[in-house]
Design a protein around this motif. Structure first.
Motif, PDB file in Angstrom:
ATOM      1  N   TYR A   1       0.867  -1.192   0.000  1.00 14.07           N
ATOM      2  CA  TYR A   1       0.000   0.000   0.000  1.00 14.07           C
ATOM      3  C   TYR A   1       0.894   1.229   0.000  1.00 14.07           C
ATOM      4  O   TYR A   1       2.019   1.207   0.526  1.00 14.07           O
ATOM      5  CB  TYR A   1      -0.892   0.013   1.254  1.00 14.07           C
ATOM      6  CG  TYR A   1      -1.922  -1.094   1.268  1.00 14.07           C
ATOM      7  CD1 TYR A   1      -3.256  -0.844   0.973  1.00 14.07           C
ATOM      8  CD2 TYR A   1      -1.544  -2.410   1.553  1.00 14.07           C
ATOM      9  CE1 TYR A   1      -4.203  -1.870   0.973  1.00 14.07           C
ATOM     10  CE2 TYR A   1      -2.475  -3.438   1.555  1.00 14.07           C
ATOM     11  CZ  TYR A   1      -3.801  -3.161   1.265  1.00 14.07           C
ATOM     12  OH  TYR A   1      -4.725  -4.183   1.256  1.00 14.07           O
TER      13      TYR A   1
ATOM     14  N   THR B   1       2.043   4.680   1.279  1.00 11.83           N
ATOM     15  CA  THR B   1       1.996   5.602   2.419  1.00 11.83           C
ATOM     16  C   THR B   1       3.433   5.935   2.826  1.00 11.83           C
ATOM     17  O   THR B   1       4.389   5.448   2.217  1.00 11.83           O
ATOM     18  CB  THR B   1       1.202   4.984   3.608  1.00 11.83           C
ATOM     19  OG1 THR B   1       0.904   6.008   4.565  1.00 11.83           O
ATOM     20  CG2 THR B   1       1.988   3.869   4.289  1.00 11.83           C
TER      21      THR B   1
ATOM     22  N   TYR C   1       6.246   9.432  -4.331  1.00  9.80           N
ATOM     23  CA  TYR C   1       5.224   9.440  -5.378  1.00  9.80           C
ATOM     24  C   TYR C   1       4.710  10.849  -5.625  1.00  9.80           C
ATOM     25  O   TYR C   1       4.523  11.269  -6.771  1.00  9.80           O
ATOM     26  CB  TYR C   1       4.080   8.506  -4.965  1.00  9.80           C
ATOM     27  CG  TYR C   1       2.909   8.511  -5.915  1.00  9.80           C
ATOM     28  CD1 TYR C   1       2.992   7.854  -7.143  1.00  9.80           C
ATOM     29  CD2 TYR C   1       1.728   9.161  -5.581  1.00  9.80           C
ATOM     30  CE1 TYR C   1       1.915   7.851  -8.015  1.00  9.80           C
ATOM     31  CE2 TYR C   1       0.649   9.166  -6.445  1.00  9.80           C
ATOM     32  CZ  TYR C   1       0.745   8.515  -7.672  1.00  9.80           C
ATOM     33  OH  TYR C   1      -0.327   8.524  -8.522  1.00  9.80           O
TER      34      TYR C   1
ATOM     35  N   LEU D   1      -3.001   7.878  -7.520  1.00  4.18           N
ATOM     36  CA  LEU D   1      -2.915   7.123  -6.274  1.00  4.18           C
ATOM     37  C   LEU D   1      -2.887   8.102  -5.094  1.00  4.18           C
ATOM     38  O   LEU D   1      -2.472   9.253  -5.224  1.00  4.18           O
ATOM     39  CB  LEU D   1      -1.658   6.247  -6.261  1.00  4.18           C
ATOM     40  CG  LEU D   1      -1.537   5.223  -7.390  1.00  4.18           C
ATOM     41  CD1 LEU D   1      -0.268   4.391  -7.218  1.00  4.18           C
ATOM     42  CD2 LEU D   1      -2.762   4.312  -7.428  1.00  4.18           C
ATOM     43  N   THR D   2      -3.291   7.628  -3.927  1.00  2.00           N
ATOM     44  CA  THR D   2      -3.401   8.497  -2.762  1.00  2.00           C
ATOM     45  C   THR D   2      -2.910   7.746  -1.518  1.00  2.00           C
ATOM     46  O   THR D   2      -2.543   6.582  -1.600  1.00  2.00           O
ATOM     47  CB  THR D   2      -4.869   8.969  -2.622  1.00  2.00           C
ATOM     48  OG1 THR D   2      -5.002   9.779  -1.461  1.00  2.00           O
ATOM     49  CG2 THR D   2      -5.810   7.793  -2.525  1.00  2.00           C
ATOM     50  N   ASP D   3      -2.901   8.445  -0.391  1.00  2.00           N
ATOM     51  CA  ASP D   3      -2.439   7.821   0.857  1.00  2.00           C
ATOM     52  C   ASP D   3      -3.323   6.613   1.181  1.00  2.00           C
ATOM     53  O   ASP D   3      -4.526   6.755   1.361  1.00  2.00           O
ATOM     54  CB  ASP D   3      -2.516   8.853   1.995  1.00  2.00           C
ATOM     55  CG  ASP D   3      -1.714   8.418   3.217  1.00  2.00           C
ATOM     56  OD1 ASP D   3      -1.225   7.271   3.244  1.00  2.00           O
ATOM     57  OD2 ASP D   3      -1.577   9.233   4.145  1.00  2.00           O
TER      58      ASP D   3
ATOM     59  N   SER E   1      -3.585   3.886  -0.926  1.00  2.00           N
ATOM     60  CA  SER E   1      -3.929   3.100  -2.120  1.00  2.00           C
ATOM     61  C   SER E   1      -3.185   1.770  -2.125  1.00  2.00           C
ATOM     62  O   SER E   1      -2.015   1.699  -1.739  1.00  2.00           O
ATOM     63  CB  SER E   1      -3.543   3.851  -3.400  1.00  2.00           C
ATOM     64  OG  SER E   1      -4.344   4.982  -3.605  1.00  2.00           O
ATOM     65  N   ARG E   2      -3.878   0.744  -2.611  1.00  2.00           N
ATOM     66  CA  ARG E   2      -3.252  -0.578  -2.701  1.00  2.00           C
ATOM     67  C   ARG E   2      -2.587  -0.745  -4.061  1.00  2.00           C
ATOM     68  O   ARG E   2      -3.161  -0.356  -5.084  1.00  2.00           O
ATOM     69  CB  ARG E   2      -4.325  -1.653  -2.528  1.00  2.00           C
ATOM     70  CG  ARG E   2      -3.762  -3.029  -2.266  1.00  2.00           C
ATOM     71  CD  ARG E   2      -4.884  -3.956  -1.831  1.00  2.00           C
ATOM     72  NE  ARG E   2      -5.543  -4.553  -2.985  1.00  2.00           N
ATOM     73  CZ  ARG E   2      -5.152  -5.710  -3.519  1.00  2.00           C
ATOM     74  NH1 ARG E   2      -4.127  -6.376  -3.000  1.00  2.00           N
ATOM     75  NH2 ARG E   2      -5.782  -6.191  -4.561  1.00  2.00           N
TER      76      ARG E   2
ATOM     77  N   TRP F   1      -9.956   0.529   6.639  1.00  2.00           N
ATOM     78  CA  TRP F   1      -9.131   0.980   5.515  1.00  2.00           C
ATOM     79  C   TRP F   1      -9.944   1.869   4.576  1.00  2.00           C
ATOM     80  O   TRP F   1     -11.011   1.495   4.111  1.00  2.00           O
ATOM     81  CB  TRP F   1      -8.596  -0.222   4.743  1.00  2.00           C
ATOM     82  CG  TRP F   1      -7.847   0.150   3.505  1.00  2.00           C
ATOM     83  CD1 TRP F   1      -6.765   0.975   3.417  1.00  2.00           C
ATOM     84  CD2 TRP F   1      -8.121  -0.294   2.164  1.00  2.00           C
ATOM     85  NE1 TRP F   1      -6.336   1.081   2.106  1.00  2.00           N
ATOM     86  CE2 TRP F   1      -7.156   0.313   1.319  1.00  2.00           C
ATOM     87  CE3 TRP F   1      -9.080  -1.141   1.609  1.00  2.00           C
ATOM     88  CZ2 TRP F   1      -7.129   0.084  -0.058  1.00  2.00           C
ATOM     89  CZ3 TRP F   1      -9.053  -1.370   0.235  1.00  2.00           C
ATOM     90  CH2 TRP F   1      -8.077  -0.757  -0.581  1.00  2.00           C
ATOM     91  N   GLU F   2      -9.422   3.055   4.323  1.00  2.00           N
ATOM     92  CA  GLU F   2     -10.091   4.006   3.440  1.00  2.00           C
ATOM     93  C   GLU F   2      -9.034   4.920   2.840  1.00  2.00           C
ATOM     94  O   GLU F   2      -8.539   5.833   3.507  1.00  2.00           O
ATOM     95  CB  GLU F   2     -11.099   4.828   4.252  1.00  2.00           C
ATOM     96  CG  GLU F   2     -11.970   5.711   3.402  1.00  2.00           C
ATOM     97  CD  GLU F   2     -12.849   6.610   4.268  1.00  2.00           C
ATOM     98  OE1 GLU F   2     -14.073   6.475   4.187  1.00  2.00           O
ATOM     99  OE2 GLU F   2     -12.294   7.442   5.013  1.00  2.00           O
ATOM    100  N   PRO F   3      -8.635   4.663   1.592  1.00  2.00           N
ATOM    101  CA  PRO F   3      -7.596   5.500   0.986  1.00  2.00           C
ATOM    102  C   PRO F   3      -8.022   6.962   0.942  1.00  2.00           C
ATOM    103  O   PRO F   3      -9.219   7.253   0.887  1.00  2.00           O
ATOM    104  CB  PRO F   3      -7.471   4.936  -0.435  1.00  2.00           C
ATOM    105  CG  PRO F   3      -8.012   3.559  -0.367  1.00  2.00           C
ATOM    106  CD  PRO F   3      -9.069   3.581   0.692  1.00  2.00           C
ATOM    107  N   GLY F   4      -7.030   7.859   0.986  1.00  2.00           N
ATOM    108  CA  GLY F   4      -7.323   9.286   0.891  1.00  2.00           C
ATOM    109  C   GLY F   4      -6.862  10.058   2.111  1.00  2.00           C
ATOM    110  O   GLY F   4      -6.860  11.281   2.120  1.00  2.00           O
TER     111      GLY F   4
END
Ligand code: ATP
Ligand code: MG
Length: 309
Positions: free
Chosen positions: A119, A121, A128, A143-145, A147-148, A242-245
């Motif tokens: 992931y 982070t 990135y 992609l964001t904080d 993201s898998r 878990w929640e990207p963003g």
């Protein structure tokens, strides 16, 4: 080795062992031979209850942390045994450190911190955002904080000398340091260990976002050493949150970080001063998180085996 001088209780004196090194969290010993000289083929790795946050070793230990993490590592070594041999010799250790120490083969260590990321982070996210790459590999936009990645990435770093931070290494630098064959093997094993770790952990509610492993070399083959897939060497996230963003809650250090940054602690992170001692309820809740991670992963109830408690 890297990091600060350990705070809190000093490394215990162990009869029949010579103390050789203390890291931020662990104390290393060499068993003495019959003539009283330190052996060069074995090491006793003793995990203390020390905990670090924001790059400081806190002066309040988390009860049972060393034992929980030692047993978690031993459990993972078994889960991974068909993938990679490991350094474990025995858990028959002195009573004073029973449960939190392992006797291991002392190996020539690869001079690389083998990191894999499943992931995005932390340091990977910083790179990135700056360059669109992670460890030099170009990634898709958007992609964001949190993201898998489709597959875990190998993002090695140096083993920085004491007091310095580990620096990212390119794959070419790893090849130059250890040769193309061991470099390829390290990359393959590291990403497989994280993939296997996630297959197992996610079925039990824990995401292993990234992890660091260390290998020794024996007869031209890699042997998994140090600790493996613990919250000290990895980022554990609660899978149901878990929640990207945005930054994900960390499974183990959430309460510690939250309290240190709260008004109640009276600590100013920007001051550069050492953080204050943790209150008992924060320690107890943190202990419970480590135990919960162990119990969720292994399906076993944690009962401390250590002496003197
Ligand atoms: P820190 O974690 O404080 O940044 P560190 O990693 O040196 O520093 P510890 O994790 O406390 O400190 O100590 C473990 C040390 O033992 C590491 O230097 C690791 O490379 C080394 N080590 C682990 N397993 C073996 C082994 N089988 N043979 C030789 N050295 C090993
Ligand atoms: Mg270490």
């Amino acid at each position: 080795p890297s990091g600060a001088v350990p705070a809190g209780p000093a490394a215990p004196v162990l009869d029949g062992y010579a103390h050789v090194y203390s890291g931020k969290v662990r104390d290393l010993y060499a068993p003495l031979d019959d003539a009283g000289a330190p052996r060069d083929d074995l090491l006793l790795l003793v995990a203390s209850d020390r905990i670090s946050a924001f790059d400081f070793v806190l002066d309040t230990p988390v009860p049972d942390k060393g034992e929980v993490l030692t047993r978690m590592s031993l459990w993972w070594f078994e889960q991974l045994a068909d993938l990679v041999p490991n350094h474990v010799v025995s858990t028959d250790v002195p009573d004073a450190v029973r449960g939190r120490a392992v006797l291991v083969r002392r190996l020539e260590m690869l001079p690389v911190e083998c990191v894999a990321r499943a992931y995005l982070t932390g340091g990977g996210l910083r790179e990135y955002r700056a360059d669109g790459t992670v460890s030099g590999l170009t990634l898709p936009e958007g992609l964001t904080d949190g993201s898998r990645f489709p597959e875990p990435l190998f993002t090695p770093s140096t083993k920085a000398p004491e007091g310095q931070h580990d620096e990212p290494m390119s794959y070419a630098e790893v090849e130059a340091a250890v040769g193309p064959s061991l470099a390829a093997r390290a990359r393959d094993l590291t990403t497989r260990i994280l993939a296997r770790g996630n297959e197992i952990a996610q079925a039990r509610g824990i995401i292993v976002a990234d992890t660091k492993v260390e290998f020794g070399v024996e007869a031209d083959e890699l042997v998994l050493a140090d600790e493996v897939l613990t919250p000290d060497s990895s980022r554990f996230w609660p899978a149901d949150q878990w929640e990207p963003g945005h930054p994900q809650p960390s499974f183990d250090k959430e309460f510690v970080r939250e309290w240190l940054l709260s008004r109640a602690s009276g600590w100013d992170k920007a001051s550069g001063e050492a953080p204050p001692s943790l209150p008992d309820d924060v320690l107890e809740r943190t202990r419970a998180k480590y135990v919960e991670a162990y119990e969720r992963l292994t399906g076993e109830t944690f009962r401390p085996r250590g002496a003197d408690r």
